[in-house]
Design a protein around this motif. Structure first.
Motif, short mmCIF file in Angstrom:
data_model
loop_
_atom_site.label_atom_id
_atom_site.label_comp_id
_atom_site.label_asym_id
_atom_site.label_seq_id
_atom_site.Cartn_x
_atom_site.Cartn_y
_atom_site.Cartn_z
N GLU A 97 0.82 -1.21 0.00
CA GLU A 97 0.00 0.00 0.00
C GLU A 97 0.86 1.26 0.00
OE1 GLU A 97 -3.63 2.06 2.61
OE2 GLU A 97 -2.58 0.28 3.35
N LYS A 98 0.49 2.22 -0.84
CA LYS A 98 1.18 3.51 -0.86
C LYS A 98 0.73 4.33 0.35
CE LYS A 98 1.52 5.65 -4.83
NZ LYS A 98 1.22 6.48 -6.03
N PRO A 99 1.66 4.95 1.06
CA PRO A 99 1.27 5.74 2.23
C PRO A 99 0.43 6.95 1.82
CG PRO A 99 3.64 5.29 2.25
CD PRO A 99 3.13 4.91 0.89
N PRO A 100 -0.43 7.42 2.72
CA PRO A 100 -1.10 8.69 2.46
C PRO A 100 -0.06 9.80 2.38
CG PRO A 100 -2.05 7.56 4.38
CD PRO A 100 -0.77 6.85 4.03
N GLN A 101 -0.44 10.90 1.75
CA GLN A 101 0.41 12.08 1.78
C GLN A 101 -0.08 12.97 2.91
OE1 GLN A 101 3.31 13.09 0.00
NE2 GLN A 101 3.18 14.38 1.82
N PHE A 102 0.67 12.96 4.01
CA PHE A 102 0.29 13.79 5.15
C PHE A 102 0.85 15.20 4.97
CE2 PHE A 102 0.32 9.50 7.07
CZ PHE A 102 -0.98 9.47 7.56
N VAL A 103 0.04 16.19 5.33
CA VAL A 103 0.46 17.59 5.36
C VAL A 103 0.02 18.17 6.70
CG1 VAL A 103 0.34 19.85 4.25
CG2 VAL A 103 0.15 17.77 2.86
N VAL A 104 0.96 18.79 7.42
CA VAL A 104 0.65 19.37 8.72
C VAL A 104 0.85 20.88 8.65
CG1 VAL A 104 1.16 19.41 11.18
CG2 VAL A 104 1.40 17.26 9.89
N PHE A 105 -0.21 21.62 8.93
CA PHE A 105 -0.15 23.07 9.07
C PHE A 105 -0.14 23.39 10.57
CE2 PHE A 105 -2.26 22.29 5.03
CZ PHE A 105 -1.59 23.14 4.16
N SER A 106 0.84 24.14 11.01
CA SER A 106 0.94 24.48 12.43
C SER A 106 1.15 25.98 12.59
CB SER A 106 2.07 23.70 13.10
OG SER A 106 3.31 23.96 12.47
N TRP A 107 0.69 26.49 13.74
CA TRP A 107 0.66 27.93 13.97
C TRP A 107 1.30 28.25 15.31
CZ3 TRP A 107 -0.85 30.56 9.81
CH2 TRP A 107 -1.56 29.84 8.83
N ASP A 108 2.38 29.02 15.29
CA ASP A 108 3.12 29.37 16.50
C ASP A 108 2.47 30.56 17.21
OD1 ASP A 108 4.82 27.42 15.66
OD2 ASP A 108 6.60 28.68 15.52
N GLY A 109 2.20 30.40 18.50
CA GLY A 109 1.64 31.48 19.30
C GLY A 109 0.16 31.33 19.53
N ALA A 110 -0.60 31.24 18.41
CA ALA A 110 -2.05 30.99 18.45
C ALA A 110 -2.81 32.04 19.24
CB ALA A 110 -2.35 29.59 18.99
N LEU A 111 -2.40 33.30 19.15
CA LEU A 111 -3.16 34.40 19.74
C LEU A 111 -4.27 34.81 18.78
CD1 LEU A 111 -3.35 36.58 22.07
CD2 LEU A 111 -2.11 38.07 20.50
#
Length: 428
Positions: free
Chosen positions: A103-117
């Motif tokens: 099986e081919k792995p999924p393509q994971f994409v992670v968006f992250s946000w520093d601070g989160a104010l």
């Protein structure tokens, strides 16, 4: 490319009060894979040079894996002074399953946000809405003092700095309220809340100089601020946050990407599962560092692929303007396209190649007219809708990594980012 919404246009004229002060990545922390060019970190490796894969941290340590929540009795349990509560297991999380042979792995994409104010620009709300629209989950790295009123600043005793000091602004009272509202809604929608720690100290006496015990102090104070915001603010009219921070926070990103070695040693004692503080790496499948998954910022093809740029908004900003947050308006469309091209080149390299996860780290900022926000919007709209793509949080990725066979992960790490193998030889 879609034009910014009316809210976003308005936000460009409303600079938030509690501004984030970005730091520079240190050369010493990045020498293995990078060089410093005009103050901006780029990777020296070109696309056709194979990386050196690591087989360390292969997931054999089952103690770091996600543990099954006990069956919930359906009753909300208010915790501590009423700042937080337990409302049951988080809904909508990715169901982690091991890959089947071939099986081919999924393509994971992670968006992250520093601070989160959550400031006047309403960017926190905007990216919650984007996540909902495009079936994505994101990671919001909360800065602890963003829930601490300036009048209570002396409650913070930062390592190696005077009590009550910070390298960033304390929030306004209104921004504490809006941040609390956004945190609760984000968690209900399946997003992850992590930590960006507290005072954002970088350089001399910053995180890179902190001992393991000093990092533990910083973590303990983070939890104290987020678990006692009602006491510290007096906002008794607001509902508790719908989750238990001690259970939900399983990773973070250090300010300026400094101090990972001692931070990881400290984080292990809290049962954390990953760290996103590495100052940069190639786009290869992650390994573990000292028992925690290492989820670094990554080198993406930039300026035609001659260099590899770190996958964070501030690094594009520095390369394009030397750090000016309000550069030449005439050049902003070009800079925006450069940023989009780098993100998409990095995505396409692994989507059609090794399927290594793509990590994008940004801030809620309207630098250079919001072009870096527009670039992320473009990526979300054009990537999260593709076949086999899963836009997930770091916690969800850790869940998935934990259930894979160690030997499968070892073989995945040998792949060049652009290498599309016969998956039967990799996933057995």
């Amino acid at each position: 490319m879609k034009s910014p919404s009316g809210r976003r246009r308005k936000a460009r004229e409303q600079r938030r009060t509690a501004a984030f002060h970005p730091g520079f990545l240190t050369l010493a922390a990045f020498l293995v894979v990078a060089s410093l060019t005009a103050g901006y970190l780029v990777l020296n490796r070109t696309d056709n040079t194979a990386p050196t894969a690591s087989s360390s941290g292969d997931g054999k340590n089952a103690s770091a894996q996600a543990t099954k929540e006990p069956e919930w009795d359906g009753k909300t349990k208010v915790l501590g002074d009423g700042s937080t509560s337990y409302t049951g297991p988080q809904e909508g999380r990715l169901k982690a399953e091991p890959l089947k042979p071939g099986e081919k792995p999924p393509q994971f994409v992670v968006f992250s946000w520093d601070g989160a104010l959550s400031g006047d620009d309403e960017l926190f709300q905007h990216y919650r809405e984007m996540a909902e629209q495009y079936n994505a989950h994101m990671t919001f790295f909360l800065t602890g003092i963003y829930l601490l009123p300036k009048s209570k600043a002396d409650l913070y005793s930062p390592p190696q700095h005077p009590k009550g000091s910070a390298a960033i602004s304390f929030p306004t009272d209104e921004h504490i309220r809006t941040t609390l509202e956004q945190l609760g809604e984000a968690w209900k929608e399946g997003n992850e809340i992590g930590t960006h720690f507290n005072g954002h100290f970088c350089g001399a006496k910053g995180g890179g100089d902190w001992s393991v015990e000093e990092w533990k102090s910083e973590i303990d104070q983070f939890f104290a601020f987020v678990e006692n915001w009602k006491t510290n603010t007096g906002y008794t009219d607001m509902d508790p946050l719908p989750f238990d921070f001690k259970k939900e926070v399983v990773g973070g990103r250090a300010p300026c990407l400094e101090g990972q070695e001692n931070l990881v040693k400290a984080a292990k004692s809290y049962g954390w599962r990953y760290d996103a503080s590495s100052p940069g790496a190639f786009q290869i499948w992650p390994a573990k560092k000292d028992g925690l998954w290492d989820f670094p910022l990554q080198g993406l093809p930039y300026d035609g692929g001659d260099v590899q740029a770190l996958s964070m908004d501030f690094n594009f900003l520095y390369n394009q303007t030397g750090g000016e947050t309000e550069g030449d308006p005439a050049k902003q469309p070009e800079w925006q396209q450069q940023t989009i091209d780098a993100y998409m080149a990095g995505f396409n390299r692994v989507y059609y190649g090794s399927r290594a996860p793509l990590f994008i780290g940004n801030h809620f900022e309207q630098w250079n007219g919001g072009i870096y926000m527009n670039a992320v919007d473009h990526v979300i709209e054009n990537v999260c809708t593709k076949k086999d793509v899963k836009c997930v949080s770091f916690k969800e990725l850790a869940d998935w990594m934990d259930v894979q066979k160690p030997e499968t992960l070892e073989r995945l790490r040998t792949l060049d980012p652009a290498q599309s193998p016969d998956w039967k030889t990799v996933v057995k």
